[in-house]
Design a protein around this motif. Sequence first.
Motif, PDB file in Angstrom:
ATOM      1  N   CYS A  14      -9.087  -3.986   6.319  1.00  0.00           N
ATOM      2  CA  CYS A  14      -8.684  -4.884   7.390  1.00  0.00           C
ATOM      3  C   CYS A  14      -7.370  -5.589   7.030  1.00  0.00           C
ATOM      4  O   CYS A  14      -6.488  -5.748   7.859  1.00  0.00           O
ATOM      5  CB  CYS A  14      -9.785  -5.896   7.655  1.00  0.00           C
ATOM      6  SG  CYS A  14      -9.408  -7.033   8.995  1.00  0.00           S
ATOM      7  N   PHE A  15      -7.268  -6.012   5.776  1.00  0.00           N
ATOM      8  CA  PHE A  15      -6.053  -6.706   5.327  1.00  0.00           C
ATOM      9  C   PHE A  15      -4.839  -5.786   5.477  1.00  0.00           C
ATOM     10  O   PHE A  15      -3.789  -6.196   5.962  1.00  0.00           O
ATOM     11  CB  PHE A  15      -6.205  -7.155   3.872  1.00  0.00           C
ATOM     12  CG  PHE A  15      -5.000  -7.864   3.333  1.00  0.00           C
ATOM     13  CD1 PHE A  15      -4.720  -9.178   3.696  1.00  0.00           C
ATOM     14  CD2 PHE A  15      -4.128  -7.213   2.468  1.00  0.00           C
ATOM     15  CE1 PHE A  15      -3.599  -9.819   3.202  1.00  0.00           C
ATOM     16  CE2 PHE A  15      -3.013  -7.849   1.977  1.00  0.00           C
ATOM     17  CZ  PHE A  15      -2.738  -9.152   2.342  1.00  0.00           C
ATOM     18  N   ASP A  16      -4.990  -4.521   5.071  1.00  0.00           N
ATOM     19  CA  ASP A  16      -3.907  -3.557   5.196  1.00  0.00           C
ATOM     20  C   ASP A  16      -3.510  -3.357   6.654  1.00  0.00           C
ATOM     21  O   ASP A  16      -2.324  -3.267   6.963  1.00  0.00           O
ATOM     22  CB  ASP A  16      -4.306  -2.213   4.596  1.00  0.00           C
ATOM     23  CG  ASP A  16      -4.435  -2.278   3.072  1.00  0.00           C
ATOM     24  OD1 ASP A  16      -3.884  -3.217   2.479  1.00  0.00           O
ATOM     25  OD2 ASP A  16      -5.076  -1.369   2.504  1.00  0.00           O
ATOM     26  N   ARG A  17      -4.470  -3.289   7.518  1.00  0.00           N
ATOM     27  CA  ARG A  17      -4.193  -3.087   8.940  1.00  0.00           C
ATOM     28  C   ARG A  17      -3.453  -4.282   9.504  1.00  0.00           C
ATOM     29  O   ARG A  17      -2.485  -4.128  10.253  1.00  0.00           O
ATOM     30  CB  ARG A  17      -5.516  -2.859   9.702  1.00  0.00           C
ATOM     31  CG  ARG A  17      -5.313  -2.510  11.164  1.00  0.00           C
ATOM     32  CD  ARG A  17      -6.634  -2.253  11.897  1.00  0.00           C
ATOM     33  NE  ARG A  17      -7.658  -3.273  11.693  1.00  0.00           N
ATOM     34  CZ  ARG A  17      -7.678  -4.461  12.327  1.00  0.00           C
ATOM     35  NH1 ARG A  17      -6.745  -4.781  13.169  1.00  0.00           N
ATOM     36  NH2 ARG A  17      -8.643  -5.326  12.081  1.00  0.00           N
ATOM     37  N   ILE A  18      -3.847  -5.490   9.146  1.00  0.00           N
ATOM     38  CA  ILE A  18      -3.197  -6.706   9.648  1.00  0.00           C
ATOM     39  C   ILE A  18      -1.741  -6.756   9.171  1.00  0.00           C
ATOM     40  O   ILE A  18      -0.834  -7.039   9.952  1.00  0.00           O
ATOM     41  CB  ILE A  18      -3.966  -7.967   9.212  1.00  0.00           C
ATOM     42  CG1 ILE A  18      -5.320  -8.010   9.914  1.00  0.00           C
ATOM     43  CG2 ILE A  18      -3.163  -9.224   9.501  1.00  0.00           C
ATOM     44  CD1 ILE A  18      -6.244  -9.095   9.393  1.00  0.00           C
ATOM     45  N   VAL A  19      -1.558  -6.450   7.911  1.00  0.00           N
ATOM     46  CA  VAL A  19      -0.194  -6.461   7.361  1.00  0.00           C
ATOM     47  C   VAL A  19       0.652  -5.395   8.055  1.00  0.00           C
ATOM     48  O   VAL A  19       1.804  -5.640   8.415  1.00  0.00           O
ATOM     49  CB  VAL A  19      -0.223  -6.246   5.837  1.00  0.00           C
ATOM     50  CG1 VAL A  19       1.171  -6.021   5.287  1.00  0.00           C
ATOM     51  CG2 VAL A  19      -0.874  -7.434   5.146  1.00  0.00           C
ATOM     52  N   GLN A  20       0.063  -4.229   8.259  1.00  0.00           N
ATOM     53  CA  GLN A  20       0.791  -3.153   8.926  1.00  0.00           C
ATOM     54  C   GLN A  20       1.148  -3.556  10.350  1.00  0.00           C
ATOM     55  O   GLN A  20       2.270  -3.311  10.814  1.00  0.00           O
ATOM     56  CB  GLN A  20      -0.044  -1.863   8.917  1.00  0.00           C
ATOM     57  CG  GLN A  20       0.701  -0.651   9.435  1.00  0.00           C
ATOM     58  CD  GLN A  20       1.845  -0.233   8.537  1.00  0.00           C
ATOM     59  OE1 GLN A  20       1.659  -0.125   7.336  1.00  0.00           O
ATOM     60  NE2 GLN A  20       3.010  -0.031   9.110  1.00  0.00           N
ATOM     61  N   GLU A  21       0.242  -4.202  11.050  1.00  0.00           N
ATOM     62  CA  GLU A  21       0.515  -4.643  12.420  1.00  0.00           C
ATOM     63  C   GLU A  21       1.623  -5.690  12.439  1.00  0.00           C
ATOM     64  O   GLU A  21       2.497  -5.672  13.313  1.00  0.00           O
ATOM     65  CB  GLU A  21      -0.753  -5.197  13.060  1.00  0.00           C
ATOM     66  CG  GLU A  21      -1.764  -4.133  13.429  1.00  0.00           C
ATOM     67  CD  GLU A  21      -3.088  -4.718  13.906  1.00  0.00           C
ATOM     68  OE1 GLU A  21      -3.214  -5.963  13.980  1.00  0.00           O
ATOM     69  OE2 GLU A  21      -3.991  -3.921  14.195  1.00  0.00           O
ATOM     70  N   LYS A  22       1.605  -6.610  11.484  1.00  0.00           N
ATOM     71  CA  LYS A  22       2.653  -7.643  11.399  1.00  0.00           C
ATOM     72  C   LYS A  22       4.016  -6.982  11.140  1.00  0.00           C
ATOM     73  O   LYS A  22       5.021  -7.338  11.744  1.00  0.00           O
ATOM     74  CB  LYS A  22       2.350  -8.653  10.288  1.00  0.00           C
ATOM     75  CG  LYS A  22       1.151  -9.507  10.551  1.00  0.00           C
ATOM     76  CD  LYS A  22       1.462 -10.504  11.632  1.00  0.00           C
ATOM     77  CE  LYS A  22       0.274 -11.436  11.802  1.00  0.00           C
ATOM     78  NZ  LYS A  22       0.442 -12.334  12.917  1.00  0.00           N
ATOM     79  N   PHE A  23       4.009  -6.022  10.212  1.00  0.00           N
ATOM     80  CA  PHE A  23       5.252  -5.326   9.911  1.00  0.00           C
ATOM     81  C   PHE A  23       5.759  -4.582  11.137  1.00  0.00           C
ATOM     82  O   PHE A  23       6.945  -4.639  11.471  1.00  0.00           O
ATOM     83  CB  PHE A  23       5.060  -4.358   8.740  1.00  0.00           C
ATOM     84  CG  PHE A  23       6.302  -3.572   8.442  1.00  0.00           C
ATOM     85  CD1 PHE A  23       7.327  -4.140   7.696  1.00  0.00           C
ATOM     86  CD2 PHE A  23       6.452  -2.292   8.922  1.00  0.00           C
ATOM     87  CE1 PHE A  23       8.479  -3.426   7.439  1.00  0.00           C
ATOM     88  CE2 PHE A  23       7.605  -1.572   8.670  1.00  0.00           C
ATOM     89  CZ  PHE A  23       8.623  -2.138   7.926  1.00  0.00           C
ATOM     90  N   ASP A  24       4.868  -3.866  11.805  1.00  0.00           N
ATOM     91  CA  ASP A  24       5.260  -3.132  13.011  1.00  0.00           C
ATOM     92  C   ASP A  24       5.799  -4.075  14.077  1.00  0.00           C
ATOM     93  O   ASP A  24       6.774  -3.765  14.762  1.00  0.00           O
ATOM     94  CB  ASP A  24       4.080  -2.329  13.557  1.00  0.00           C
ATOM     95  CG  ASP A  24       3.697  -1.156  12.656  1.00  0.00           C
ATOM     96  OD1 ASP A  24       4.533  -0.769  11.812  1.00  0.00           O
ATOM     97  OD2 ASP A  24       2.562  -0.648  12.804  1.00  0.00           O
TER      98      ASP A  24
END
Length: 101
Positions: A14-24
Amino acid sequence: MNKVIISSCHSDGCFDRIVQEKFDGLFSTYSSLLNELGPWRTQVIQAGEEATQVQSVRMRKSRKNMMNAAKRRLDEGREKQQLATDASELMKHYKALIMAV
């Protein structure tokens, strides 16, 4: 869209997905700026290179003019020295002629 693989120490994806979404989100917000940055930098670099080349030409011309002026001054100095030497030789010969009479 650019995907960046961000790994975390957490086993929770979940943490990876949130970070990826923020980056995107950030990337999509600034993508037009990032797309314009490359050509802008190229233009700045080219303008700098052109200015450097123009300055280089000016410096070469200036150096050439200074060298020519220095050569003229040296030549004038040599000529004056030669004239002074010739005048002193003429005076010596003139004195010798007067003494001989």
